[in-house]
Each structure stands twice: as C-alpha cells, then as structure tokens.
Design an enzyme around this catalytic site. Structure first.
Site, PDB file in Angstrom:
ATOM      1  N   ARG A  57       0.850  -1.191   0.000  1.00  0.00           N
ATOM      2  CA  ARG A  57       0.000   0.000   0.000  1.00  0.00           C
ATOM      3  C   ARG A  57       0.889   1.246   0.000  1.00  0.00           C
ATOM      4  O   ARG A  57       2.095   1.141   0.189  1.00  0.00           O
ATOM      5  CB  ARG A  57      -0.930  -0.010   1.220  1.00  0.00           C
ATOM      6  CG  ARG A  57      -0.175  -0.330   2.507  1.00  0.00           C
ATOM      7  CD  ARG A  57      -0.651   0.358   3.704  1.00  0.00           C
ATOM      8  NE  ARG A  57      -0.537   1.788   3.604  1.00  0.00           N
ATOM      9  CZ  ARG A  57       0.610   2.461   3.760  1.00  0.00           C
ATOM     10  NH1 ARG A  57       1.756   1.858   4.038  1.00  0.00           N
ATOM     11  NH2 ARG A  57       0.623   3.781   3.641  1.00  0.00           N
ATOM     12  N   GLY A  58       0.231   2.406  -0.171  1.00  0.00           N
ATOM     13  CA  GLY A  58       0.986   3.649  -0.314  1.00  0.00           C
ATOM     14  C   GLY A  58       1.172   3.898  -1.809  1.00  0.00           C
ATOM     15  O   GLY A  58       1.468   2.960  -2.567  1.00  0.00           O
ATOM     16  N   ALA A  59       0.978   5.143  -2.232  1.00  0.00           N
ATOM     17  CA  ALA A  59       0.906   5.439  -3.667  1.00  0.00           C
ATOM     18  C   ALA A  59       2.141   4.966  -4.459  1.00  0.00           C
ATOM     19  O   ALA A  59       2.006   4.220  -5.435  1.00  0.00           O
ATOM     20  CB  ALA A  59       0.640   6.928  -3.864  1.00  0.00           C
ATOM     21  N   ARG A  73      -7.030  -0.581  -7.486  1.00  0.00           N
ATOM     22  CA  ARG A  73      -7.474   0.494  -6.584  1.00  0.00           C
ATOM     23  C   ARG A  73      -7.563   1.767  -7.431  1.00  0.00           C
ATOM     24  O   ARG A  73      -6.704   1.980  -8.292  1.00  0.00           O
ATOM     25  CB  ARG A  73      -6.494   0.699  -5.409  1.00  0.00           C
ATOM     26  CG  ARG A  73      -6.450  -0.472  -4.432  1.00  0.00           C
ATOM     27  CD  ARG A  73      -5.572  -0.138  -3.221  1.00  0.00           C
ATOM     28  NE  ARG A  73      -6.240   0.741  -2.275  1.00  0.00           N
ATOM     29  CZ  ARG A  73      -5.621   1.314  -1.239  1.00  0.00           C
ATOM     30  NH1 ARG A  73      -4.319   1.112  -1.044  1.00  0.00           N
ATOM     31  NH2 ARG A  73      -6.291   2.098  -0.414  1.00  0.00           N
ATOM     32  N   GLN A 115      -2.850   2.695   9.666  1.00  0.00           N
ATOM     33  CA  GLN A 115      -1.503   2.733   9.068  1.00  0.00           C
ATOM     34  C   GLN A 115      -0.541   3.538   9.938  1.00  0.00           C
ATOM     35  O   GLN A 115       0.659   3.250   9.984  1.00  0.00           O
ATOM     36  CB  GLN A 115      -1.568   3.345   7.659  1.00  0.00           C
ATOM     37  CG  GLN A 115      -2.235   2.466   6.614  1.00  0.00           C
ATOM     38  CD  GLN A 115      -3.730   2.738   6.485  1.00  0.00           C
ATOM     39  OE1 GLN A 115      -4.381   3.145   7.444  1.00  0.00           O
ATOM     40  NE2 GLN A 115      -4.286   2.504   5.307  1.00  0.00           N
ATOM     41  N   ASP A 118      -1.872  10.776  -2.505  1.00  0.00           N
ATOM     42  CA  ASP A 118      -2.164   9.713  -3.470  1.00  0.00           C
ATOM     43  C   ASP A 118      -2.364  10.274  -4.862  1.00  0.00           C
ATOM     44  O   ASP A 118      -2.211   9.571  -5.853  1.00  0.00           O
ATOM     45  CB  ASP A 118      -3.381   8.905  -3.015  1.00  0.00           C
ATOM     46  CG  ASP A 118      -3.000   8.101  -1.780  1.00  0.00           C
ATOM     47  OD1 ASP A 118      -3.036   8.662  -0.670  1.00  0.00           O
ATOM     48  OD2 ASP A 118      -2.600   6.934  -1.954  1.00  0.00           O
ATOM     49  N   ASN A 149      -5.476  12.578  -0.312  1.00  0.00           N
ATOM     50  CA  ASN A 149      -4.647  11.721   0.561  1.00  0.00           C
ATOM     51  C   ASN A 149      -5.559  10.983   1.535  1.00  0.00           C
ATOM     52  O   ASN A 149      -6.790  11.157   1.529  1.00  0.00           O
ATOM     53  CB  ASN A 149      -3.610  12.575   1.303  1.00  0.00           C
ATOM     54  CG  ASN A 149      -2.557  11.733   2.005  1.00  0.00           C
ATOM     55  OD1 ASN A 149      -2.001  10.807   1.409  1.00  0.00           O
ATOM     56  ND2 ASN A 149      -2.291  11.998   3.274  1.00  0.00           N
ATOM     57  N   LYS A 150      -4.967  10.179   2.371  1.00  0.00           N
ATOM     58  CA  LYS A 150      -5.706   9.344   3.334  1.00  0.00           C
ATOM     59  C   LYS A 150      -6.742  10.159   4.101  1.00  0.00           C
ATOM     60  O   LYS A 150      -6.458  11.268   4.546  1.00  0.00           O
ATOM     61  CB  LYS A 150      -4.687   8.716   4.297  1.00  0.00           C
ATOM     62  CG  LYS A 150      -5.254   7.830   5.378  1.00  0.00           C
ATOM     63  CD  LYS A 150      -6.131   6.721   4.849  1.00  0.00           C
ATOM     64  CE  LYS A 150      -5.435   5.811   3.866  1.00  0.00           C
ATOM     65  NZ  LYS A 150      -6.395   4.888   3.167  1.00  0.00           N
TER      66      LYS A 150
HETATM   67  O1  MRU Z   1      -4.796   3.233   1.698  1.00  0.00           O
HETATM   68  P1  MRU Z   1      -3.319   3.434   1.704  1.00  0.00           P
HETATM   69  O2  MRU Z   1      -2.674   2.949   2.960  1.00  0.00           O
HETATM   70  O3  MRU Z   1      -2.670   2.893   0.460  1.00  0.00           O
HETATM   71  O4  MRU Z   1      -3.150   4.996   1.678  1.00  0.00           O
HETATM   72  C1  MRU Z   1      -1.853   5.544   1.645  1.00  0.00           C
HETATM   73  C2  MRU Z   1      -1.831   7.009   1.826  1.00  0.00           C
HETATM   74  O5  MRU Z   1      -2.852   7.660   1.837  1.00  0.00           O
HETATM   75  C3  MRU Z   1      -0.511   7.673   1.924  1.00  0.00           C
HETATM   76  O6  MRU Z   1      -0.578   8.792   2.739  1.00  0.00           O
HETATM   77  C4  MRU Z   1      -0.092   8.103   0.518  1.00  0.00           C
HETATM   78  O7  MRU Z   1      -0.054   7.013  -0.363  1.00  0.00           O
HETATM   79  C5  MRU Z   1       1.173   8.815   0.467  1.00  0.00           C
HETATM   80  S1  MRU Z   1       2.507   7.893   1.100  1.00  0.00           S
HETATM   81  C6  MRU Z   1       3.695   7.720   0.065  1.00  0.00           C
END
Ligand code: MRU
Length: 325
Positions: free
Chosen positions: A44-46, A81, A183, A224, A234-235
């Site tokens: 996970r994470g962009a 996703r 997270q 993201d 973002n999250k």
């Molecule tokens: O749902 P996730 O855990 O994939 O979401 C991740 C985030 O929102 C991070 O803040 C985002 O990808 C930036 S981190 C490099």
C-alpha cells in the site's frame, strides 16, 4: 530492506497487514495474487502500489502468451485500486512495452529505481523547507504511513522526518492513528521505532486540538494524487488536519514524488475516492447491521496547503504552473 522488489522471477513484498506483529515476506508468482495483495493493502501507499502495478505487468508478460489474457491481466492490475494515480500510471507505462517480458521488466525496475531516487531528493528538499518555515527542532504531526513501507525505501513525508533526525534538527513526531486500518498506529510507529526516533501516537481527532494547544509546529504528510489545481488527495483525515493547521496558523506540507502529480486531473472533485465498504469501520464495534460510510481518502483544497514538495520542486498553489484564478 525494500518493501517490494523483483527477486528470482517473482514479486516479493512485506505483508503490511501482518505488521507490526510479524515481518513476513510474500513471494507472488501470479497476477491474481498481486491484485489480491494490492486490494487487501498487503502492499500500500501510492509509490509502492505504482511499483507493484509495474512489476505486475512483467509478471503478466511471463504468465500469459495469449494477447486477450494478457490484456485482461493488465486491466485487473490497473483498476485494482482507483485513487492513487501511481498505480494506473505505472501499469500503463510498462504495458506500453508488451508483449516483451524483458522490456516490461526493464521498465518496471526503472520505475522502482526512480522511486528510490525520489525518496532521497524529497528528504533533502523537505527537510530544507521545514527548517526554513519552522526553524530547528520542529515538532511534526504526520498522518497515515508515508515511510519506506509506502514507497520502496525511506518514504515521502517520513523521509523528511528521517532526514531531520539525521540533521539533529527534529523536535518531535506525533503519528496520527489513521482509522480505520491504522496505518499510522501500526506502520509509522514501527518504522520510527526501527529508526530509533522518539515519537508519540495520537487518535486522529486529537490532531487539530494538539495544534491549537501549540504542540505541533507543522503537519507533514503524503499524497495519493496531486491535481492540476494543487488539490491534495490523501488518506481520509488529512483534510481535518489541514483545517486544524489553518486555524492554528501552522504550515501544512505535502510531500510526494512527481509520479503522484496528475496534471490530467483538474481538481480533487474529479478523483474517484475509493470507498472500502462497511465492514472495516463498523465490523467489530458497532451493533450488527450498522451501515458505515468509508471513504479511504479525502481532498484537501489547494488553499489549505502551505507547500507541496516533490523530488524536483517546492511549490504552492497550482501544480501545472497556470495562473491561479
Ligand atoms: O490506503 P493506503 O494505505 O494505500 O493509503 C496511503 C496514503 O494515503 C498515503 O498517505 C499516501 O499514499 C502517500 S505515502 C507515500
């Protein structure tokens, strides 16, 4: 440690659903396994899912000779996703070289290496900015996980925290829990502990109050997708922290690689926000049958963002350089 890599003909990644309790590495030999890993947030994470999608196309080239099957596998990866632009972008970039496996793998490894280089550049630019805006010993609040687990190594916003620590210029870090999948509580604390950096954990809703009470000098987090007008997707929870930062008069800083900047998306209103369903929110706590609404991301409008740091530039306002208006 690399969060994700290509080793001996397969994708190898650390299963983030098992952290912080267990550090388990998975070897994935099929596109179906990789799509499941992306959807379940094992990876996970962009930037990390961008690399996963790119390596997934190489896996598909190895797995399928039939053009229709190959195209179907690429589609599954691209749509696993919807919100982080890195995934579809990584998949498309590698898919353009199909059906050659060698060409696809070469391009996927280039994307991996670019993300590694990006983290280093963001760390330097971001730490310079925090020192400029807040002076030495800044006390930072971060949200979600933006460390090596969200990229390949080091991270985006968390790479800045690591760099300030190396410079002996970090006054403290608060990790925001990040409901509902935690997270921040599970992964950011794990990474900070491994790095030997003192930190505290706060529930998401405490963020704006801690800022109002003068305990935070800046909010620093990832993205993201960064839209052409500078909106930051973002999250979920990021927007509340941005409102808190604005009210407290402290900087709200977004750190993300250029691979997360999407000039073809005009604004946050044009982004598909993944809804991950009721169970993650209502599952264990609410009375049986309770319906939840579960947007996994939110939009922080550009006017609440003090600065965006990428691997190439620091800017505020529009990402496409067009005049605001
Ligand atoms: O749902 P996730 O855990 O994939 O979401 C991740 C985030 O929102 C991070 O803040 C985002 O990808 C930036 S981190 C490099």
């Amino acid at each position: 440690m690399r969060t994700i890599d290509w080793i001996d003909g397969a994708v190898v990644l650390v299963d983030q659903t098992r952290l912080p309790g267990e550090e388990v590495y998975l070897r994935l030999d099929t596109v179906a396994e990789l799509v499941e890993a992306i959807q379940r947030l094992r990876v996970r994470g962009a930037p990390a899912i961008g690399v996963a999608g790119a390596l997934g196309v190489a896996l598909a080239a190895k797995q399928y000779a039939d053009p229709a099957e190959l195209a179907a596998a690429v589609h599954l990866l691209e749509t696993a996703r919807p919100t982080a632009v890195n995934l579809a972008r990584g998949v498309r970039r590698v898919a353009a070289l199909l059906p050659s496996f060698d060409a696809a793998l070469g391009e996927a490894l280039r994307i991996r290496d670019e993300e590694i280089a990006s983290s280093k550049a963001m760390a330097r630019l971001g730490a310079d900015l925090v020192e400029k805006l807040c002076g030495a010993d800044a006390r930072l609040l971060t949200h979600c996980n933006t460390g090596g687990l969200a990229t390949v190594v080091e991270g985006t916003a968390l790479s800045v925290v690591f760099e300030l620590y190396r410079r002996e210029s970090l006054g403290g870090v608060i990790a925001s829990e990040t409901r509902p999948l935690l997270q921040g509580a599970r992964l950011t604390t794990w990474e900070l502990r491994r790095a030997g950096i003192a930190h505290r954990l706060a529930v998401d809703s405490a963020g704006p109050f801690l800022m109002a009470r003068g305990e935070v000098d800046a909010v620093i987090l990832g993205a993201d997708r960064i839209c052409a007008n500078g909106d930051v997707v973002n999250k979920v929870g990021s927007y509340a922290h941005a409102l808190g930062a604005k009210a407290a008069g402290i900087p709200f800083i977004c750190v993300a690689p250029e691979s997360t900047v999407d000039l073809s998306t005009p604004s946050g209103a044009d982004v598909e926000i993944e809804d991950r369903g009721s169970a993650e929110v209502a599952g264990t706590t609410a009375p049986e049958g309770t319906e939840a609404i579960n947007p996994a991301f939110d939009v922080t409008p550009a006017h609440l963002v003090t600065a965006i740091v990428t691997d190439e530039r620091v800017f505020s306002g529009r990402a496409d350089g067009a005049p605001a208006g």
